[in-house]
Scaffold this motif. Structure first.
Motif, mmCIF file in Angstrom:
data_model
loop_
_atom_site.group_PDB
_atom_site.id
_atom_site.type_symbol
_atom_site.label_atom_id
_atom_site.label_comp_id
_atom_site.label_asym_id
_atom_site.label_seq_id
_atom_site.Cartn_x
_atom_site.Cartn_y
_atom_site.Cartn_z
ATOM 1 N N ARG A 336 74.047 53.438 24.350
ATOM 2 C CA ARG A 336 73.004 54.134 25.081
ATOM 3 C C ARG A 336 73.561 55.151 26.084
ATOM 4 N N LEU A 337 74.885 55.307 26.117
ATOM 5 C CA LEU A 337 75.497 56.267 27.034
ATOM 6 C C LEU A 337 75.549 57.656 26.413
ATOM 7 N N ASP A 343 83.774 56.375 26.234
ATOM 8 C CA ASP A 343 85.214 56.104 26.262
ATOM 9 C C ASP A 343 85.633 55.555 27.625
ATOM 10 N N GLU A 344 85.190 56.202 28.689
ATOM 11 C CA GLU A 344 85.536 55.744 30.034
ATOM 12 C C GLU A 344 84.930 54.368 30.305
ATOM 13 N N ALA A 345 83.698 54.162 29.830
ATOM 14 C CA ALA A 345 83.034 52.874 30.043
ATOM 15 C C ALA A 345 83.780 51.754 29.328
ATOM 16 N N LEU A 346 84.293 52.052 28.143
ATOM 17 C CA LEU A 346 85.043 51.033 27.402
ATOM 18 C C LEU A 346 86.337 50.680 28.132
ATOM 19 N N LEU A 347 87.015 51.674 28.709
ATOM 20 C CA LEU A 347 88.218 51.397 29.492
ATOM 21 C C LEU A 347 87.882 50.498 30.682
ATOM 22 N N ASN A 348 86.771 50.786 31.351
ATOM 23 C CA ASN A 348 86.347 49.957 32.479
ATOM 24 C C ASN A 348 86.031 48.529 32.025
ATOM 25 N N ALA A 349 85.416 48.416 30.835
ATOM 26 C CA ALA A 349 85.083 47.094 30.306
ATOM 27 C C ALA A 349 86.351 46.295 30.011
ATOM 28 N N ARG A 350 87.358 46.935 29.430
ATOM 29 C CA ARG A 350 88.617 46.241 29.116
ATOM 30 C C ARG A 350 89.301 45.794 30.400
#
Length: 478
Positions: A336-337, A343-350
């Protein structure tokens, strides 16, 4: 002299007469096999003749009193499923009413069968579910007077101790129609107002006061009636009638609120659905939610989506991910982004997974995503936190890691081996031996163990620490 192989082609070549003789010899003295052969002959019978044979068999089962062993239970379940198939596809294809009556009689066997066997594996329950599914299939073609059918359904649900008639109202809603459903509702509402009697308390035995038994009987009685009224409300698409079965307090329960919200959404009332979910979440907020309630979050997300509250939906999905490390929810959040923000959100999630206090929860995420690199990072940095007893998770984790991260995979296997030996879990030794062999194979791909023991050093330590675990070492050295 070597004979021909026993296969279908060679048997067919024997001809019908020879096969008939062989079959008669094979079923001699075996009542169950004889019944199967008779049922195979039923296409030559009329529906009434086939039904007579089925009724006869159901009566035999009803009269039986002996205990049904696990093996006999499987045999009986297979036979009953076969009868359901015959009823549905042979009898009911020509006479729907006759097929329905037979299925109803089969469902009525449930109490007697359950009293004679241990159905903790759900085998008999599965048969009854299949019979109810067959009734659902027949319902559109069933021609019965609505009110007598409603009476039949009501009486069955009053003595439904094993749940064999669960789902009967949805299954028969089309056959009942509005007239039958209304008659059923009137009976349930009338019964709700009627007091329970001492006869109703027999189910609860005599080891409590009569007052307490009456109280429990009333609660059981009312729960059954509320279930009936809820099913009728669903069948008639009356969400308000469904909601009326619950108090305002009950509608905050995580076991009820999601169902209420889904019904309101289906009725085109998303604002009310959201209010119910927000109240539910607020009421749960002060409690220790040690167990996950994904149905609550899922219903909440559905309400926000229906109302187009995009920012609140993103916030809610991220909160669930942060709390539960739910891979499915993270995918929903990322989808939904706007472009390139994911990509940045996935890095934050990891990063969040790496620092999450529950290592095992982090590994569950890595396996579900899947993310072998992140799993390796977690294990290499937090290997001391591994619980070798959680083999249900560690086994798929090692499979995820072994191809590209042999050191991390080795640490996972070692944790399970060490746990089994330290805690004398002899039944796990054969798995521990297999894990040790996997460690040895992985060692061939490892050029640098870093701060961790080499495979040779680990095995030597095991031999020094557990020299008397002969049941383990005999398997290793074999």
């Amino acid at each position: 002299m070597a004979g021909k192989s026993l296969n279908k082609k060679n048997l067919a070549a024997l001809g019908a007469e020879v096969l008939a003789e062989l079959l008669m010899d094979a079923v001699k003295g075996d009542a169950a096999r004889q019944r199967r052969v008779r049922m195979a002959l039923s296409p030559e019978q009329s529906p009434k003749e086939a039904a007579a044979d089925i009724r006869k068999r159901l009566a035999q089962i009803r009269r039986a009193k002996s205990w049904i062993s696990a093996r006999a239970q499987r045999t009986l379940a297979k036979e009953l499923n076969g009868l359901i198939d015959v009823i549905l596809n042979r009898v009911a294809s020509e006479d729907v009413g006759l097929g329905f009556d037979l299925l109803w009689s089969l469902l009525q066997l449930a109490p007697d069968i359950h009293a004679r066997t241990d159905d903790s594996n759900g085998t008999i329950g599965g048969v009854m579910d299949a019979a109810m599914d067959a009734i659902r299939t027949l319902a559109p073609g069933l021609d019965r007077d609505a009110e007598p059918l409603a009476d039949q359904v009501f009486e069955a649900l009053q003595d439904n101790g094993y749940g064999e008639f669960d789902g009967v109202i949805p299954a028969l809603s089309e056959a009942l129609g509005d007239q039958g459903l209304t008659a059923l509702r009137v009976r349930a509402e009338t019964a709700m107002d009627a007091p329970v009697t001492l006869d109703d308390t027999e189910y609860f035995g005599i080891l409590m006061s009569a007052e307490r038994r009456l109280e429990m009987a009333k609660d059981r009685h009312d729960r059954t009636l509320r279930m009936i009224l809820s099913d009728i409300a669903d069948a008639q698409g009356d969400v308000d009638a469904w909601l009326s079965q619950y108090s305002a307090q009950q509608l905050t329960y995580h076991t009820i609120a999601p169902d209420a919200a889904r019904r309101l959404l289906k009725a085109g009332r998303p604002e009310e659905a959201l209010r119910i979910m927000e109240t539910c979440i607020a009421s749960e907020g002060g409690k220790d939610r040690a167990f996950d309630t994904p149905e609550v979050d899922s219903a909440h997300f559905a309400c926000l989506e229906a109302l187009g509250e995009e920012d609140n939906l993103r916030s809610a999905t991220w909160t669930r991910f942060e709390t539960r490390l739910c891979a499915e929810t993270l995918r929903r959040y990322l989808s939904r982004l706007p472009d390139f923000d994911d990509d940045e959100a996935l890095l934050n999630a990891r990063t969040h997974v790496r620092t999450h206090p529950d290592l095992l929860q982090g590994l569950i995420f890595c396996v579900s995503w899947p993310d072998a690199g992140l799993a390796a990072d977690l294990i290499l940095s937090r290997h001391a936190e591994l619980d070798g007893n959680t083999y249900e998770l560690l086994t798929p984790t090692s499979e995820l890691l072994k191809a590209e991260h042999p050191v991390a995979a080795t640490l996972v296997w070692r944790s399970m081996i060490t746990f089994a030996l330290q805690n004398n879990r002899a039944k796990r030794y054969r798995h521990a031996v297999r894990h040790l062999a996997s460690c040895a194979q992985a060692d061939m791909a490892i050029t640098d163990c870093g701060v961790f023991q080499s495979h040779e050093a680990f095995v030597n330590d095991l031999r020094r620490t557990h020299p008397r675990k002969h049941a383990f070492w005999d398997k290793v050295d074999h």
